[in-house]
Design an enzyme around this catalytic site. Structure first.
Site, short mmCIF file in Angstrom:
data_model
loop_
_atom_site.label_atom_id
_atom_site.label_comp_id
_atom_site.label_asym_id
_atom_site.label_seq_id
_atom_site.Cartn_x
_atom_site.Cartn_y
_atom_site.Cartn_z
N GLU A 1 4.44 -5.49 8.88
CA GLU A 1 3.15 -5.41 8.18
C GLU A 1 2.72 -6.76 7.59
O GLU A 1 1.60 -6.90 7.11
CB GLU A 1 3.19 -4.33 7.09
CG GLU A 1 3.24 -2.92 7.66
CD GLU A 1 3.19 -1.82 6.61
OE1 GLU A 1 3.02 -0.66 7.00
OE2 GLU A 1 3.33 -2.12 5.40
N HIS B 1 10.69 -3.68 4.20
CA HIS B 1 11.00 -2.25 4.10
C HIS B 1 11.25 -1.66 5.48
O HIS B 1 10.73 -2.16 6.47
CB HIS B 1 9.95 -1.44 3.33
CG HIS B 1 8.55 -1.36 3.91
ND1 HIS B 1 7.77 -2.46 4.17
CD2 HIS B 1 7.79 -0.30 4.23
CE1 HIS B 1 6.58 -2.08 4.62
NE2 HIS B 1 6.56 -0.77 4.67
N HIS C 1 0.83 -1.22 0.00
CA HIS C 1 0.00 0.00 0.00
C HIS C 1 0.86 1.26 0.00
O HIS C 1 0.48 2.29 0.56
CB HIS C 1 -0.98 -0.03 1.18
CG HIS C 1 -0.30 -0.16 2.53
ND1 HIS C 1 -0.81 -0.94 3.54
CD2 HIS C 1 0.84 0.39 3.04
CE1 HIS C 1 -0.03 -0.86 4.60
NE2 HIS C 1 0.98 -0.05 4.32
N HIS D 1 -1.33 4.25 9.90
CA HIS D 1 0.04 4.73 10.10
C HIS D 1 0.07 6.04 10.88
O HIS D 1 1.13 6.66 11.00
CB HIS D 1 0.72 4.94 8.75
CG HIS D 1 0.79 3.71 7.89
ND1 HIS D 1 -0.30 3.17 7.27
CD2 HIS D 1 1.84 2.93 7.54
CE1 HIS D 1 0.06 2.11 6.56
NE2 HIS D 1 1.35 1.93 6.72
C1 DHB Z 1 5.92 3.55 2.59
C2 DHB Z 1 4.87 3.64 3.52
C3 DHB Z 1 4.18 2.51 3.89
O1 DHB Z 1 3.15 2.54 4.77
C4 DHB Z 1 4.53 1.28 3.38
O2 DHB Z 1 3.84 0.21 3.81
C5 DHB Z 1 5.55 1.17 2.44
C6 DHB Z 1 6.26 2.31 2.07
C7 DHB Z 1 6.67 4.75 2.17
O3 DHB Z 1 6.44 5.82 2.73
O4 DHB Z 1 7.51 4.66 1.28
FE FE Z 2 2.60 0.67 5.47
#
Ligand code: DHB
Ligand code: FE
Length: 281
Positions: free
Chosen positions: A240, A193, A12, A59
């Site tokens: 996540e 990430h 997302h 978030h």
């Molecule tokens: C980003 C934000 C998110 O919530 C995620 O799941 C993946 C990447 C971002 O800010 O790049």
């Molecule tokens: Fe996220």
């Protein structure tokens, strides 16, 4: 009776929402990522689910560090959204399905899960980006949505095994709802990430693909990880995976058919996985 017809996982990332707004889907950077969505949309068009149960994480739009439910369920007639500072244009609200929401809440509490009930809540990019990806041009007016939020921001977070069990209880609730409705499950977020700190930018494609394999064939293996294990392997936001596990728990215990899969990395510092799973009959 209500029937779960499939489960879809998707990242997302806010940048994807911006890319759609700017018409960048067919550019070299984004082409491989967006290639998977037309066949998934085609499946949705053919199957025409009535309801989407959407596992996401907030978030910080509504649930930040000062108030962070572990598990929360939308019980509202509609869900608005707002720009959280990423520059994604707000999208039209999604319509809720309060009767099923309350049925799920009652079933969960009877089965020893105690979610926060949200009768008035906005949803963030964790929900709006998947809705925009799966129903282009905001063509989701025909489907009702139940957002289910899992804490992925503030420690202590639910264990992966607990998110799986929570999803399993939601799946049981859906299957005993006495309405003829087709339900699709959406597990959003992930995969590897980390957005800040010294390890920002960490990616782990091998682990992401391992998680996608096990999500299909043996999700119990993923339930053995702690959140610290996930963070070590795939960065702080690898947690996540909780939403993918909840989706898989809800899908049922048999091994689903993996109809579609895509993995592209990196997109905006994230390993982006997408799967379409069809539950065993
Ligand atoms: C980003 C934000 C998110 O919530 C995620 O799941 C993946 C990447 C971002 O800010 O790049
Ligand atoms: Fe996220």
């Amino acid at each position: 009776m209500a029937k779960i017809i499939g489960g879809i996982t998707t990242s997302h990332i806010p940048a994807i929402g911006v890319a759609i707004d700017k018409g960048l889907e067919d550019t070299p950077y984004y082409r491989d990522l967006f290639a998977i969505y037309p066949p998934i949309r085609q499946w949705l068009n053919e199957e025409k689910p009535d309801i989407a149960v959407l596992f996401y994480n907030d978030h910080g739009l509504e649930m930040w560090l000062d108030k962070k439910p572990t598990f929360a369920i939308g019980c509202a007639p509609k869900y608005e959204n707002a720009d959280e500072g990423w520059g994604i244009k707000p999208i039209p609200p999604v319509t809720g399905e309060t009767e099923l929401s309350w049925h799920i809440v009652n079933h969960l509490i009877e089965n020893d899960f105690d979610p926060t009930v949200c009768q008035d809540i906005k949803v963030d990019h964790g929900a709006t980006v998947p809705m925009t990806l799966l129903w282009p041009n905001h063509s989701y007016q025909g489907i009702k949505v139940i957002p289910v939020a899992i804490n992925c921001e503030r420690h202590p977070m639910p264990k992966p095994s607990r998110s799986y069990a929570f999803g399993k209880a939601i799946g049981d609730a859906i299957r005993c709802w006495e309405r003829d409705a087709k339900v699709v499950l959406l597990g959003t977020g992930g995969l590897s990430h980390q957005l800040d700190g010294p390890r920002a930018g960490i990616l782990n494609g091998d682990f992401d693909n391992y998680c996608m394999d096990k999500l299909v064939s043996d999700p119990q293996e993923l339930c053995k990880f702690s959140n610290v294990d996930l963070i070590e392997k795939g960065g702080a936001q690898m947690v996540e995976l909780a939403m993918w596990l909840a989706m898989r728990g809800a899908l049922g215990e048999g091994i689903p058919e993996e109809r579609l899969r895509n993995y592209v990395s990196p997109i905006s510092n994230t390993g982006v996985g997408v799967q379409l799973l069809i539950p065993e009959e």
